[in-house]
Design a protein around this motif. Structure first.
Motif, PDB file in Angstrom:
ATOM      1  N   GLN A 145       0.804  -1.219   0.000  1.00  0.00           N
ATOM      2  CA  GLN A 145       0.000   0.000   0.000  1.00  0.00           C
ATOM      3  C   GLN A 145       0.837   1.271   0.000  1.00  0.00           C
ATOM      4  O   GLN A 145       0.339   2.338  -0.347  1.00  0.00           O
ATOM      5  N   SER A 146       2.100   1.167   0.392  1.00  0.00           N
ATOM      6  CA  SER A 146       2.915   2.373   0.577  1.00  0.00           C
ATOM      7  C   SER A 146       3.918   2.630  -0.539  1.00  0.00           C
ATOM      8  O   SER A 146       4.314   3.777  -0.753  1.00  0.00           O
ATOM      9  N   PHE A 147       4.360   1.576  -1.247  1.00  0.00           N
ATOM     10  CA  PHE A 147       5.452   1.744  -2.193  1.00  0.00           C
ATOM     11  C   PHE A 147       5.092   1.162  -3.567  1.00  0.00           C
ATOM     12  O   PHE A 147       4.331   0.191  -3.653  1.00  0.00           O
ATOM     13  N   PRO A 148       5.644   1.728  -4.641  1.00  0.00           N
ATOM     14  CA  PRO A 148       5.371   1.221  -6.001  1.00  0.00           C
ATOM     15  C   PRO A 148       6.168  -0.050  -6.283  1.00  0.00           C
ATOM     16  O   PRO A 148       7.200  -0.021  -6.968  1.00  0.00           O
ATOM     17  N   LEU A 149       5.690  -1.164  -5.784  1.00  0.00           N
ATOM     18  CA  LEU A 149       6.428  -2.421  -5.925  1.00  0.00           C
ATOM     19  C   LEU A 149       6.579  -2.844  -7.381  1.00  0.00           C
ATOM     20  O   LEU A 149       7.531  -3.558  -7.722  1.00  0.00           O
ATOM     21  N   GLU A 150       5.636  -2.407  -8.224  1.00  0.00           N
ATOM     22  CA  GLU A 150       5.734  -2.765  -9.640  1.00  0.00           C
ATOM     23  C   GLU A 150       6.976  -2.159 -10.279  1.00  0.00           C
ATOM     24  O   GLU A 150       7.422  -2.604 -11.343  1.00  0.00           O
ATOM     25  N   ILE A 151       7.538  -1.155  -9.624  1.00  0.00           N
ATOM     26  CA  ILE A 151       8.795  -0.553 -10.088  1.00  0.00           C
ATOM     27  C   ILE A 151       9.975  -1.068  -9.277  1.00  0.00           C
ATOM     28  O   ILE A 151      11.020  -1.441  -9.828  1.00  0.00           O
ATOM     29  N   ILE A 152       9.804  -1.131  -7.954  1.00  0.00           N
ATOM     30  CA  ILE A 152      10.914  -1.480  -7.062  1.00  0.00           C
ATOM     31  C   ILE A 152      11.388  -2.918  -7.283  1.00  0.00           C
ATOM     32  O   ILE A 152      12.599  -3.172  -7.421  1.00  0.00           O
ATOM     33  N   LEU A 153      10.465  -3.871  -7.328  1.00  0.00           N
ATOM     34  CA  LEU A 153      10.875  -5.281  -7.428  1.00  0.00           C
ATOM     35  C   LEU A 153      11.582  -5.595  -8.750  1.00  0.00           C
ATOM     36  O   LEU A 153      12.645  -6.232  -8.737  1.00  0.00           O
ATOM     37  N   PRO A 154      11.040  -5.185  -9.907  1.00  0.00           N
ATOM     38  CA  PRO A 154      11.799  -5.428 -11.147  1.00  0.00           C
ATOM     39  C   PRO A 154      13.160  -4.729 -11.143  1.00  0.00           C
ATOM     40  O   PRO A 154      14.137  -5.269 -11.675  1.00  0.00           O
ATOM     41  N   ALA A 155      13.217  -3.542 -10.525  1.00  0.00           N
ATOM     42  CA  ALA A 155      14.496  -2.828 -10.468  1.00  0.00           C
ATOM     43  C   ALA A 155      15.508  -3.602  -9.628  1.00  0.00           C
ATOM     44  O   ALA A 155      16.696  -3.686  -9.980  1.00  0.00           O
ATOM     45  N   ILE A 156      15.045  -4.154  -8.500  1.00  0.00           N
ATOM     46  CA  ILE A 156      15.933  -4.966  -7.660  1.00  0.00           C
ATOM     47  C   ILE A 156      16.478  -6.148  -8.452  1.00  0.00           C
ATOM     48  O   ILE A 156      17.684  -6.434  -8.442  1.00  0.00           O
ATOM     49  N   PHE A 157      15.577  -6.829  -9.166  1.00  0.00           N
ATOM     50  CA  PHE A 157      16.002  -8.009  -9.937  1.00  0.00           C
ATOM     51  C   PHE A 157      16.953  -7.602 -11.057  1.00  0.00           C
ATOM     52  O   PHE A 157      17.949  -8.290 -11.321  1.00  0.00           O
ATOM     53  N   ALA A 158      16.665  -6.468 -11.712  1.00  0.00           N
ATOM     54  CA  ALA A 158      17.517  -6.027 -12.819  1.00  0.00           C
ATOM     55  C   ALA A 158      18.924  -5.699 -12.329  1.00  0.00           C
ATOM     56  O   ALA A 158      19.921  -6.081 -12.962  1.00  0.00           O
ATOM     57  N   VAL A 159      19.025  -4.979 -11.213  1.00  0.00           N
ATOM     58  CA  VAL A 159      20.343  -4.637 -10.670  1.00  0.00           C
ATOM     59  C   VAL A 159      21.095  -5.906 -10.277  1.00  0.00           C
ATOM     60  O   VAL A 159      22.296  -6.053 -10.559  1.00  0.00           O
ATOM     61  N   ALA A 160      20.376  -6.841  -9.635  1.00  0.00           N
ATOM     62  CA  ALA A 160      21.009  -8.101  -9.233  1.00  0.00           C
ATOM     63  C   ALA A 160      21.479  -8.885 -10.450  1.00  0.00           C
ATOM     64  O   ALA A 160      22.560  -9.504 -10.431  1.00  0.00           O
ATOM     65  N   ALA A 161      20.687  -8.857 -11.518  1.00  0.00           N
ATOM     66  CA  ALA A 161      21.058  -9.585 -12.732  1.00  0.00           C
ATOM     67  C   ALA A 161      22.308  -8.987 -13.366  1.00  0.00           C
ATOM     68  O   ALA A 161      23.193  -9.712 -13.839  1.00  0.00           O
ATOM     69  N   VAL A 162      22.402  -7.654 -13.385  1.00  0.00           N
ATOM     70  CA  VAL A 162      23.589  -7.003 -13.948  1.00  0.00           C
ATOM     71  C   VAL A 162      24.831  -7.358 -13.130  1.00  0.00           C
ATOM     72  O   VAL A 162      25.892  -7.666 -13.695  1.00  0.00           O
ATOM     73  N   ILE A 163      24.705  -7.326 -11.823  1.00  0.00           N
ATOM     74  CA  ILE A 163      25.843  -7.694 -10.968  1.00  0.00           C
ATOM     75  C   ILE A 163      26.241  -9.145 -11.213  1.00  0.00           C
ATOM     76  O   ILE A 163      27.441  -9.473 -11.333  1.00  0.00           O
ATOM     77  N   THR A 164      25.255 -10.029 -11.315  1.00  0.00           N
ATOM     78  CA  THR A 164      25.540 -11.449 -11.543  1.00  0.00           C
ATOM     79  C   THR A 164      26.229 -11.657 -12.888  1.00  0.00           C
ATOM     80  O   THR A 164      27.153 -12.475 -13.013  1.00  0.00           O
ATOM     81  N   TRP A 165      25.764 -10.916 -13.907  1.00  0.00           N
ATOM     82  CA  TRP A 165      26.387 -11.020 -15.232  1.00  0.00           C
ATOM     83  C   TRP A 165      27.863 -10.637 -15.154  1.00  0.00           C
ATOM     84  O   TRP A 165      28.725 -11.291 -15.747  1.00  0.00           O
TER      85      TRP A 165
END
Length: 644
Positions: A145-165
């Motif tokens: 209810q408080s945060f735009p998870l539709e933006i935050i969660l994909p962003a978290i995964f994207a950053v993690a994926a770049v680091i993993t790459w």
């Protein structure tokens, strides 16, 4: 001579598994340091930016980061123990890459969570974060209810994926087995984590600098979370300064003695309190509205330059107002504890959340002795923070979200229904008790002034999703409630008390910023209690005894609160605390007890900005502080706060 980087590169080629683990550890430390830096920048106006303080923060922070990083390496080290003959090199590499991605998602998620937690509480993870994780449903729904998870969660995964790459380029090309390799991985799996667990202490950062923000920043989020999980109960006698129990108990009895008090024995705090005045025998209804996070700084009547509470400001002109009341703690359970049990805050968890907390000397018990029905009304689900279990085991009837008909719910969040709906239930409860011919004590806990700060449309001009808008709505809802109450036949024989559970925020440059504990307390009872105001220093835990004194109600109790108007002004004091730091305020002095058995004193130079001047601990004030806190803990631990 080979350079350090050349040696490191050569070592990594000879030890590909060790080199990969070192890379993961380095990535972890860099992310933790960047998180610390971002939080520092976001609080630059409050933190100390002196070079020495910054070196201390990032230096000690690095130590904590490395320690936590050894636990971060546990799963990949365990995976690397699998001999190559059981898994092909291809499977090994893909499996290690997948595990790395998982860990990186976890790492970035922790960093984002800590940043958001810092924005809310201005502290590292602590026992509040642990409590929220225990109540998973509420926590998840608040986040949704408080945060735009539709933006935050994909962003978290994207950053993690770049680091993993990026890390994938350093995956081992082979996984040879040897006793030396197994021993090294065993050290990573067992020896280093055990060394960290036994050899580090969160106390290292407690007095790192003079600035509380810096001390919090020096910690590591996951490390602090795990520590809080196991250490949110503190034994006063083991961690704090103590004195002879007989001496402390004698001093405490002297401090709670009064002309209208008769002790029932020679050792405990059990006593009979005799009150008699013009209201004795009238037995008016009493409604205590405990308002979520209602800071005094929101009210123009309390000096706020931009008031969010036009109605409450006007109400003070018809009420008796406590202008210098201070909350005992920083959470709802602390406020309910202080008001209900009239005890100083004990270290660790609130009594509301501890075992064996039933049948205590409570405000409800004092009203029961005078023939009152007692209700606890809450707009949310009262299993949160153990509220229902506590109040029910202390003789209250529970009326929470489960008692509210769905068709009456105008709007709700994860924390509960809109305040106006809760107040409808209060009106109904008072109607029922009036019909039964019995006086009622209604203990009410609101929820609307809580993140996500949403409320019914069309009530106020405040913006949805903001603290200011939520405060304006709560102010409106209280006004609406009292206007509806005025139409009831029982209104003229009812006392309404509006008080905060705690302030909206307690962050400051010091561990216990006095200005962050000041709360409003308004007693509205036309024809019963005259309009007026007191500027005397008063603790939230003294509300019950003072109210009962004003109503002329006598009772037997073991609580430690005092009737303000039966106490000499020279003895005025207040208690403020975190879950570890325990403060006593008296005059212009603040004495603080900490769990390293230390005691410190400050002269309060400016109450509005919490400017302190360190000083030697006045002997008598230090003894008083120890007596209050030691005996509060001891009395509860030994069952001496129970009804007898």
């Amino acid at each position: 001579m080979q350079s350090l980087m050349e040696r490191l590169s050569q070592w990594r080629k000879e030890n590909p598994s060790g080199g990969y683990l070192l890379l993961l550890l380095a990535t972890w430390c860099v992310v933790q340091a960047l998180t610390r830096l971002v939080m520092l920048v976001s609080s630059a106006d409050a933190a100390s930016l002196g070079p020495i303080d910054l070196v201390k923060v990032f230096g000690l922070g690095f130590v904590y980061d490395v320690g936590a990083g050894f636990f971060f390496l546990f799963l990949p080290a365990l995976f690397l123990l699998v001999p190559q003959r059981f898994l092909s090199v291809r499977v090994h590499r893909w499996g290690l890459a997948a595990l790395t991605l998982f860990l990186n998602v976890f790492m970035i998620f922790c960093a984002v969570s800590l940043y958001l937690y810092w924005q809310e509480f201005h502290t590292n993870f602590n026992f509040i974060a642990v409590d929220y994780l225990v109540y998973t449903q509420e926590m998840l729904q608040q986040i949704v209810q408080s945060f735009p998870l539709e933006i935050i969660l994909p962003a978290i995964f994207a950053v993690a994926a770049v680091i993993t790459w990026g890390q994938a380029h350093f995956l081992p090309q082979s996984f040879p087995w040897s006793g030396r390799r197994a021993l090294a991985l065993f050290c990573v799996l067992v020896v280093l984590p055990v060394a960290v667990a036994c050899g580090t202490s969160p106390k290292w950062r407690t007095h790192l600098t003079e600035n509380r923000y810096n001390n919090e920043l020096a910690g590591n989020g996951p490390y602090e979370f795990v520590h809080a999980f196991f250490a949110n109960e503190l034994d006063y006698m083991a961690f704090y300064q103590t004195e002879d129990s007989t001496v402390a108990r004698t001093r405490l009895r002297q401090m709670i003695a009064a002309p209208n008090v008769t002790f029932a024995d020679d050792e405990t705090t059990l006593r009979d309190v005799k009150n008699e005045n013009a209201l004795t025998g009238r037995k008016p209804n009493v409604v205590i509205i405990t308002v979520e996070s209602l800071s005094a700084s929101f009210l123009g009547a309390y000096g706020a330059p931009h008031s969010e509470t036009p109605y409450l400001d006007a109400l003070t002109k018809e009420s008796f107002t406590f202008y210098n009341m201070y909350a005992t703690g920083t959470r709802t359970v602390r406020g309910l504890e202080a008001i209900t049990l009239a005890v100083p805050p004990t270290p660790g968890q609130s009594i509301l959340r501890r075992p064996d907390n039933g049948n205590l000397s409570s405000l409800g018990e004092a009203f029961r002795q005078n023939g009152y029905a007692r209700d606890f009304l809450y707009g949310g689900y009262g299993y949160f923070d153990n509220m229902n279990a506590f109040f029910e085991s202390n003789g209250y009837t529970i009326k929470d979200r489960t008692s509210i008909p769905s068709e009456e719910v105008i709007q709700e969040t994860v924390w509960g229904v809109a305040d106006e709906t809760l107040f409808t239930q209060v009106l109904r409860s008072l109607d029922e008790h009036a019909a039964a011919g019995e006086p009622a004590f209604e203990m009410v806990m609101t929820t609307s002034n809580h993140r996500p700060f949403t409320f019914p449309e069309g009530r106020v001009d405040g913006q949805q999703g903001t603290r200011g808008g939520a405060v304006r709505y709560t102010d409106w809802a209280i006004h609406d409630f009292l206007e509806r109450a005025k139409q009831k036949p029982w209104f003229d024989n009812t006392v309404f008390v509006i008080v905060a559970d705690h302030q909206a925020g307690v962050a400051g440059k010091t561990a216990l910023p006095i200005d962050k504990y000041r709360i409003p307390c308004i007693v509205y009872a036309p024809g019963l209690i005259p309009q007026g105001r007191t500027d005397r220093l008063v603790s939230q835990m003294d509300l019950g005894p003072t109210l009962l004194g004003a109503l002329g109600l006598s009772y037997r109790t073991s609580w430690l609160g005092r009737d303000l108007f039966r106490t000499p002004e020279s003895e005025d004091r207040a208690f403020i605390s975190t879950y570890q730091s325990l403060g006593l305020v008296k005059g212009s002095e603040l004495v603080v007890l900490t769990p390293d058995k230390a005691i410190a004193a400050n002269h309060i130079e400016n109450w509005a900005t919490s400017d302190y001047m360190k000083e030697e601990v006045p002997t008598s004030l230090g003894e008083e502080a120890v007596s209050w806190y030691q005996e509060a803990s001891d009395l509860f631990k030994n069952g001496l706060l129970k009804n007898r």
